[in-house]
Design a protein around this motif. Structure first.
Motif, PDB file in Angstrom:
ATOM      1  N   SER A 399       0.694  -1.428  -0.165  1.00  0.00           N
ATOM      2  CA  SER A 399       0.194   0.144  -0.152  1.00  0.00           C
ATOM      3  C   SER A 399       0.873   1.417  -0.046  1.00  0.00           C
ATOM      4  N   ARG A 420     -14.040   4.531   1.893  1.00  0.00           N
ATOM      5  CA  ARG A 420     -12.943   4.350   0.539  1.00  0.00           C
ATOM      6  C   ARG A 420     -13.580   5.637  -0.208  1.00  0.00           C
ATOM      7  N   THR A 445      -7.154   5.064   5.118  1.00  0.00           N
ATOM      8  CA  THR A 445      -7.532   3.382   5.530  1.00  0.00           C
ATOM      9  C   THR A 445      -9.071   3.714   6.231  1.00  0.00           C
ATOM     10  N   GLN A 449     -10.535  -1.549   4.697  1.00  0.00           N
ATOM     11  CA  GLN A 449      -8.993  -1.804   4.621  1.00  0.00           C
ATOM     12  C   GLN A 449      -8.561  -2.813   5.546  1.00  0.00           C
ATOM     13  N   ARG A 453     -10.305  -5.414   2.492  1.00  0.00           N
ATOM     14  CA  ARG A 453     -10.180  -4.666   1.227  1.00  0.00           C
ATOM     15  C   ARG A 453     -10.660  -5.296   0.024  1.00  0.00           C
ATOM     16  N   THR A 484      -4.474  -1.057  10.770  1.00  0.00           N
ATOM     17  CA  THR A 484      -3.996  -0.571   9.414  1.00  0.00           C
ATOM     18  C   THR A 484      -2.489  -1.247   9.147  1.00  0.00           C
ATOM     19  N   VAL A 488      -1.369  -3.922   6.482  1.00  0.00           N
ATOM     20  CA  VAL A 488      -0.336  -3.421   5.432  1.00  0.00           C
ATOM     21  C   VAL A 488       0.654  -4.703   5.340  1.00  0.00           C
TER      22      VAL A 488
END
Length: 495
Positions: A399, A420, A445, A449, A453, A484, A488
């Motif tokens: 990301s 989003r 985010t 997410q 996602r 997050t 990620v």
């Protein structure tokens, strides 16, 4: 109007020999492990408290009687820790491996323990160092939370393998019962339940014919006999015009005698859960739904924090951004940044910045790839999109391509956390419910997410965004930012 039919619940089995023998074996083992972890955390905290006190003040400079009294008090504090945890519900079966209430109970217990020791020291004139207390309790709290988290991770692995799940019967209207059953099955690690089947008013309901994956166990009136026959440990009641009021109360009484948990899933909780409070009017319990916070000092604080934190992050990450930009330019011809029109708060259109991860003429090839989409029916996504460059694939995996959106955050067009940001053509296809996502600023985010996602269905994506719009808080934003980082690193749903 004919009166509402109340299904008959047989209460003759109250006190019957078929009553379940409390918790399942795995639940007993898990609870014993939790108690052992808490006790170990208390011992560690006592040792740290004693060593810390001696290191600061020196054992030779302290009267022996005071040292022994202080150490004895620390032992009492360690024992009191387990009692306070139990008092705050930290060992309640309903919190085992589910949600954050278990961790909240630990933090509440820490505050309660400090207050309890302070009161006891004053009332009983105990010789006890306050410095030792404020050293031991944080260690005790952190160690307890870490131990419980480790146990939770082990429990999650077991549940992913189909073990340590509570057999559950879903009761209610066919459509609502099916929805609840599917929600439970989607995330067994969080719910900790395994759906055995459903009990509905009409087993021949046409909604059941289109969903053969869920077993029909009988009618609502058969719920208790099904629980006894299958040994269920929980009953989840979905929305039903017949299973309410007196019928629901009678079912709860009968399940109480069997030591079976009763869970009620009213539809209003879907969006308004954190904003619900119980009130009574003329003896009738009613749920009061608070209005969503979309203005006032809390929302102003969120917007100000977005710009300040965004500016600091942009400044701190500027060397990284420059390096990534150079890598993008060297990997393929074209600009480093990609600008795309997105729809923001209130339907306002803005240019969103990202690192370019595809070839320059990627849009020209989209029509020929639409049939190969791995998206959710509304969003186009491909796990192996041929338009993605080599560097772009790495940027998408972690990301990093979204870091330039910090510019949009500083400009006030986006938030650090939010729904989003959609494309214009997506908004044109929105149903009336989905338009509500545009009531707040889109985020870098969000719940979408940290929950999968691109692997999410369109319905689940909208549901999460709507839940956030109606129930956001500064604390929730902080939790999402922390989650997050984990999402990620794992790269789940990123392609």
């Amino acid at each position: 109007m004919s009166p509402t039919r109340v299904p008959h619940i047989d209460l003759a089995s109250f006190g019957h020999a078929q009553v379940r023998a409390g918790l399942a074996a795995w639940e007993k083992r898990y609870r014993r492990a939790v108690v052992a972890v808490d006790a170990l955390a208390a011992v560690v905290a006592v040792v740290v408290g004693i060593l810390g006190r001696n290191a600061v003040f020196g054992s030779a400079q302290t009267i022996p009687g005071q040292v022994e009294s202080g150490q004895l008090t620390l032992v009492v504090v360690a024992l009191a820790w387990l009692v306070v945890l139990a008092h705050n519900g930290a060992y309640a079966a309903r919190y085992i491996g589910a949600g954050t209430e278990e961790y909240r109970a630990v933090t509440r217990s820490a505050v309660g323990l400090v207050a309890l020791v302070a009161f006891a020291s004053f009332a009983l004139q105990l010789e006890f160092s306050r410095g030792t207390l404020f050293l031991s309790v944080p260690v005790m709290t952190v160690t307890t939370l870490a131990g419980r988290h480790a146990l939770r991770r082990r429990l999650v692995r077991a549940r992913l393998a189909g073990r340590n799940l509570r057999p559950t019967v879903v009761v209610g209207d066919a459509r609502a019962a099916l929805e609840v059953a599917h929600r439970i099955e989607q995330d067994p690690t969080t719910t900790g339940m395994k759906v055995l089947g459903v009990c509905v008013p009409d087993p021949q309901d046409h909604a059941l014919r289109h969903d053969p994956g869920v077993k029909v166990l009988g009618t609502e009136a058969d719920a208790l006999s099904v629980v006894d026959r299958l040994g269920a440990s929980a009953v989840a009641v979905a929305s039903s015009p017949t299973m309410s009021g007196h019928a629901l109360r009678r079912l709860g009484w009968a399940l109480e005698q069997r030591d079976v948990d009763l869970l009620v899933a009213p539809g209003v909780v879907e969006v308004a859960g954190p904003r619900l409070t119980m009130r009574r009017a003329a003896g009738l319990p009613m749920l009061h739904v608070e209005r969503p916070v979309q203005s006032g000092w809390r929302y102003t604080t969120k917007l100000a924090a977005d710009r300040i934190l965004g500016a600091l992050a942009l400044l701190a990450l500027s060397p990284v951004l420059i390096t990534l930009g150079v890598m993008v330019r060297r990997d393929s011809s074209g600009p480093a940044l990609f600008r795309q029109e997105r729809v923001g708060e209130g339907g306002r259109v803005f240019s969103m910045y990202k690192f370019r991860t595809m070839v320059v003429d990627a849009d020209r090839h989209l029509a020929g790839l639409e049939m190969q989409s791995d998206g959710n029916g509304v969003l186009f996504k491909m796990r192996t999109d041929p338009r993605v460059t080599k560097v772009g694939a790495v940027l998408r995996r972690f990301s990093f391509d979204e870091l330039p959106q910090l510019i949009n955050v500083v400009r006030g067009e986006m938030s650090l956390v939010g729904p989003r940001p959609p494309l214009r053509d997506e908004v044109d296809r929105y149903e009336s419910d989905a338009v509500r996502r545009l009531r707040v600023r889109p985020g870098m985010t969000g719940l979408w997410q940290v929950s999968g996602r691109s692997d999410l269905s369109w319905v689940d994506s909208v549901r999460l965004d709507l839940w956030y719009v109606d129930n956001w808080s500064l604390a929730l934003d902080g939790q999402i930012l922390l989650r997050t980082v984990k999402a990620v690193v794992r790269g789940s749903g990123a392609y």
